[in-house]
Design an enzyme around this catalytic site. Structure first.
Site, PDB file in Angstrom:
ATOM      1  N   TYR A 142      35.690  57.686-126.033  1.00 30.27           N
ATOM      2  CA  TYR A 142      34.576  56.742-125.876  1.00 30.27           C
ATOM      3  C   TYR A 142      33.231  57.361-126.250  1.00 30.27           C
ATOM      4  CZ  TYR A 142      37.875  53.960-123.146  1.00 30.27           C
ATOM      5  OH  TYR A 142      38.952  53.226-122.747  1.00 30.27           O
ATOM      6  N   LYS A 188      48.860  63.381-123.279  1.00 30.96           N
ATOM      7  CA  LYS A 188      49.722  63.166-124.450  1.00 30.96           C
ATOM      8  C   LYS A 188      49.763  64.515-125.175  1.00 30.96           C
ATOM      9  CE  LYS A 188      52.055  60.324-127.144  1.00 30.96           C
ATOM     10  NZ  LYS A 188      53.369  59.809-126.748  1.00 30.96           N
ATOM     11  N   ASP A 220      52.817  57.564-122.142  1.00 30.23           N
ATOM     12  CA  ASP A 220      53.751  56.455-122.376  1.00 30.23           C
ATOM     13  C   ASP A 220      54.782  56.389-121.257  1.00 30.23           C
ATOM     14  OD1 ASP A 220      54.336  58.934-123.445  1.00 30.23           O
ATOM     15  OD2 ASP A 220      55.403  58.187-125.195  1.00 30.23           O
ATOM     16  N   ASP A 244      41.711  54.233-118.201  1.00 27.59           N
ATOM     17  CA  ASP A 244      41.252  52.857-118.356  1.00 27.59           C
ATOM     18  C   ASP A 244      42.464  51.918-118.313  1.00 27.59           C
ATOM     19  OD1 ASP A 244      39.786  50.644-118.968  1.00 27.59           O
ATOM     20  OD2 ASP A 244      39.117  51.301-120.930  1.00 27.59           O
ATOM     21  N   ASP A 248      44.207  49.763-114.685  1.00 21.20           N
ATOM     22  CA  ASP A 248      44.401  48.309-114.672  1.00 21.20           C
ATOM     23  C   ASP A 248      45.861  47.968-114.383  1.00 21.20           C
ATOM     24  OD1 ASP A 248      41.774  47.830-115.259  1.00 21.20           O
ATOM     25  OD2 ASP A 248      42.219  46.344-116.806  1.00 21.20           O
TER      26      ASP A 248
END
Ligand code: NAD
Length: 353
Positions: A142, A188, A220, A244, A248
């Site tokens: 970001y 990752k 994942d 992020d 959620d």
């Protein structure tokens, strides 16, 4: 003991849900002999209406002068047409940056009385569900360089410094010590260099917390495990973009947006506490909003910023007991129990405290 709390009610249902939260904090103050002094300040649309900008300097100064912040929510259709720079949401991003809030905590806890709202099969959530996602807020893709090259391809640089990872890793391990002493670090590292830095750093920091169990998952797999067997998690620590998405996913397992608290923390104990949901303009001023996400955010404030564990437990137990007695705000009401409005729900929880 006296604590100064900046109160940013914001827009839409913000003033209603914050008022009920203050009722509950006042109940805690009476029961445990504390003093909470509230200092109100403007943010979001309310600040735009009063001063033309979403985050007045006075608000930043009030927040800096306090021990912590309670925030309602910002935004609404009234301000949707404004340029991005002065939209209400800019106030939220601005306050996080001004105060160095680098970690976002989102607990996902399923209350037994609301088990029907969980989208997972009952056998996956027997004995409840109680995890927290600890998301880094200031680094990652970001904030890296963003550009298009001469061929028109888009680029977003992903960066993490060792210091940034160390800071959040310590926070996650310390939090695990206040819970079930288990950290899962998500990355990752099979593909990304930033993730290899992340994993090596978390491994090194973990040596300082031999009493906390640690394991490592690729993102994942973590996304899959969250719906397959969410009970295996206690504290999940992860980078900005993975957090992020995972936060959620985790929060939705609990089934109801009106129940989800959050905290954004700085170095030391300072933090800003707010519900996950927005300003819900569709129900603002109608006594329909569920105040529990904000009330539970205040419990997080007591625990993480003020170190008042028994007081935080008292709020959480009061919420549980009111739900167990069958009281439901309209967002939770499914035909059984007693439907109550925002103010009555606040009164019930404060009385249970
Ligand atoms: P929202 O979370 O405000 O509302 C989504 C739906 O959930 C609505 O139907 C609403 O009535 C319901 N809902 C939300 N909170 C509830 C509660 N406590 N009790 C009962 N029902 C509740 O999201 P949205 O509609 O996408 O956004 C509305 C405004 O809020 C927008 O201006 C958006 O930018 C802003 N927003 C602010 C924040 C924040 O302040 N942190 C976060 C998200 C959205």
């Amino acid at each position: 003991m006296k604590y100064d709390i900046a109160v940013l009610k914001g827009d839409g249902i913000g003033p209603e849900i914050v008022a009920e939260t203050q009722k509950c904090l006042d109940g805690i103050a009476r029961r445990f002999g504390h003093e909470f002094a509230y200092r109100e300040a403007l943010i979001g649309g309310a600040a735009i209406d009063a001063c033309g900008i979403p985050l007045p300097q006075e608000t930043i100064e009030t927040c800096r002068a306090c021990d912590s912040i309670i925030l309602g929510a910002v935004g609404g259709p009234k301000w949707d047409g404004l340029p991005a720079e002065i939209r209400p949401e800019k106030g939220l991003l601005g306050i996080r940056k001004e105060l160095g809030l680098f970690v976002n905590l989102r607990p996902a806890k399923l209350h037994a009385a609301l088990a029907d709202a969980c989208p997972l099969k009952p056998e996956r959530i027997t004995n409840g569900l109680d995890l927290v996602v600890c998301r880094e807020l200031t680094g990652d893709v970001y904030f890296g360089a963003k550009y298009r090259d001469e061929d028109g391809a888009g680029h977003d640089d992903m960066n993490y410094s060792i210091a940034e990872v160390e800071r959040i890793a310590h926070r996650a391990f310390r939090m695990a010590r206040q819970r079930r002493r288990h950290v899962t670090s998500v990355d990752k590292a099979n593909v990304l260099e930033t993730s290899r830095v992340w994993r090596e750093t978390v491994q090194r920091v973990s040596l300082e917390y031999p009493d906390v169990a640690v394991d490592y998952l690729y993102v994942d797999n973590a996304a899959m495990q969250l719906v397959r067997n969410p009970r295996q998690f206690d504290v999940i620590v992860t980078s900005n973009i993975f957090g992020d998405i995972l936060s959620d996913e985790a929060s939705q397992i609990t089934g109801s947006i009106g129940m989800l608290p959050s905290a954004s923390l700085a170095e030391g104990n300072f933090g800003m506490y707010e519900p996950v949901h927005g300003s819900a303009p569709d129900i603002a001023g109608k006594d329909k909003a569920n105040p529990m996400a904000t009330i539970l955010s205040a419990a997080m404030m007591l625990r993480y910023t003020f170190g008042l564990g028994a007081e935080a437990d008292a709020i959480e137990n009061a919420v549980k007991s009111v739900l167990d007695q069958g009281y439901r705000t309209p967002d939770l009401y499914a035909g059984q129990g007693t439907q109550v409005g925002t103010a009555q729900m606040g009164d019930l929880i404060a009385a249970a405290i």
